[in-house]
Scaffold this motif. Structure first.
Motif, PDB file in Angstrom:
ATOM      1  N   PRO A 194       2.943  19.830   9.996  1.00 58.45           N
ATOM      2  CA  PRO A 194       3.677  18.920  10.884  1.00 58.45           C
ATOM      3  C   PRO A 194       2.805  17.925  11.626  1.00 58.45           C
ATOM      4  O   PRO A 194       3.194  16.768  11.810  1.00 58.45           O
ATOM      5  N   ASP A 195       1.599  18.345  12.058  1.00 55.76           N
ATOM      6  CA  ASP A 195       0.751  17.425  12.818  1.00 55.76           C
ATOM      7  C   ASP A 195       0.272  16.265  11.968  1.00 55.76           C
ATOM      8  O   ASP A 195       0.054  15.153  12.475  1.00 55.76           O
ATOM      9  N   THR A 210       3.690  13.977  10.971  1.00 54.54           N
ATOM     10  CA  THR A 210       4.164  13.102  12.046  1.00 54.54           C
ATOM     11  C   THR A 210       3.176  11.993  12.380  1.00 54.54           C
ATOM     12  O   THR A 210       3.526  11.059  13.103  1.00 54.54           O
ATOM     13  N   ARG A 225       9.062   4.472  13.676  1.00 58.95           N
ATOM     14  CA  ARG A 225       9.433   5.561  14.571  1.00 58.95           C
ATOM     15  C   ARG A 225       9.794   4.997  15.944  1.00 58.95           C
ATOM     16  O   ARG A 225       9.048   4.204  16.500  1.00 58.95           O
TER      17      ARG A 225
END
Length: 310
Positions: free
Chosen positions: A7-8, A11, A116
């Protein structure tokens, strides 16, 4: 393979570069990285997954909903915008007609720029864009590529549109000219990103024409647009300024001095009408506000260097 990344890392992805016969490269917010052919990140290009002809063909079908010919107008500009504001740059063989670009075929490279929304990205600067009497300053955000200027612009629009109770600001009507569908991320004309309750969006509309359309029809208190630079854009901004409407815009660059070397922008800067310049960089990561400058005195406002990341 990308979805399986931790995830790090997932994202942190800003760009996905897909080039025929070459390693797949991820543009992270702090470096470029290779995607390992067995999954995860690779240390060297020789370990990286190599993009195949089938990868390009399938990706092209997906981004065009299997109808690349329906996107000829967008291909003239070298990119396609997806729902949500994600921009896909495309390279390949250019087809010209009467001296201009007609379309593109034999696609060999795709760059997916991930959009984003960061709610609150403008928290560190918004108070400096309002006068003591609660009036919005004419503002220009200056930034090199990939430093968060569209993210910051979007959140400024959202906050000015909704109102800012903590500052006693009640909100104003905002008109957005979103030529590349990145600010509001419209799908079939409807914003998919939060740009505020009093915001009207002209999606996929040329900036100069769009500013005039909003000025004549929507009674905006502020008009916002991204990346001015052409002479017709600057002329439209002048019209908006002369009509007493507030302006919020962005420009590619790293400083006011750099913009002065561009003829069209030099004229706008020479008028002395821009009241706030916000300089973005990456000194503390993407979206670092390096400086906020008073457009009249050219004084750097105190306590703002590197205080906020978008």
């Amino acid at each position: 393979m990308i979805l399986q990344l931790p995830p790090d890392i997932f994202t942190a992805i800003e760009e996905i570069r897909v080039r025929h016969g070459r390693p797949l490269i991820l543009g992270l917010n702090h470096k470029d990285a290779f995607l390992h052919r067995q999954g995860g990140l690779a240390d060297r290009p020789s370990q990286a997954y190599v993009v195949s002809d089938d990868d390009l063909r399938r990706t092209t079908q997906l981004i065009s909903n299997s109808s690349i010919y329906a996107l000829e107008e967008e291909l003239k500009n070298g990119y396609i915008t997806l729902a949500g504001g994600h921009r896909v740059g495309i390279t390949g063989k250019v087809v010209t007609e009467k001296g201009g670009v007609k379309t593109m075929k034999y696609i060999s490279g795709i760059n997916i720029r991930v959009s984003r929304q960061v709610l609150g990205a403008a928290d560190g600067v918004i108070k400096h864009l309002l006068s003591p009497k609660g009036m919005v300053y004419h503002t220009m955000l200056i930034s090199p590529p990939r430093c968060g200027k569209t993210t910051l612009l979007r959140d400024i629009v959202r906050q000015l549109s909704n109102g800012i109770p903590s500052l006693g600001f009640g909100g104003i009507n905002v008109g957005v000219v979103d030529e590349r569908s990145e600010i509001a991320g419209c799908y079939q004309g409807v914003p998919q990103l939060d740009v505020g309750i009093r915001t009207d969006v002209l999606d996929a509309c040329p900036k100069a024409a769009g500013m005039m359309m909003l000025l004549r029809s929507m009674s905006p208190g502020l008009i916002a647009t991204d990346e001015i630079g052409r002479s017709e854009d600057v002329a439209a901004v002048e019209e908006v300024l002369n009509a007493g409407i507030k302006v919020l815009t962005t420009a590619h660059g790293s400083s006011i001095e750099e913009l002065k070397r561009r003829p069209a922008l030099s004229r706008l800067l020479s008028l002395g009408l821009i009241e706030r310049y916000v300089i973005l960089g990456r000194s503390r990561g993407v979206g670092t506000v390096e400086q906020v400058i008073d457009g009249i005195s050219r004084r750097t406002l105190e306590g703002l260097r590197g205080v906020k990341r978008c």
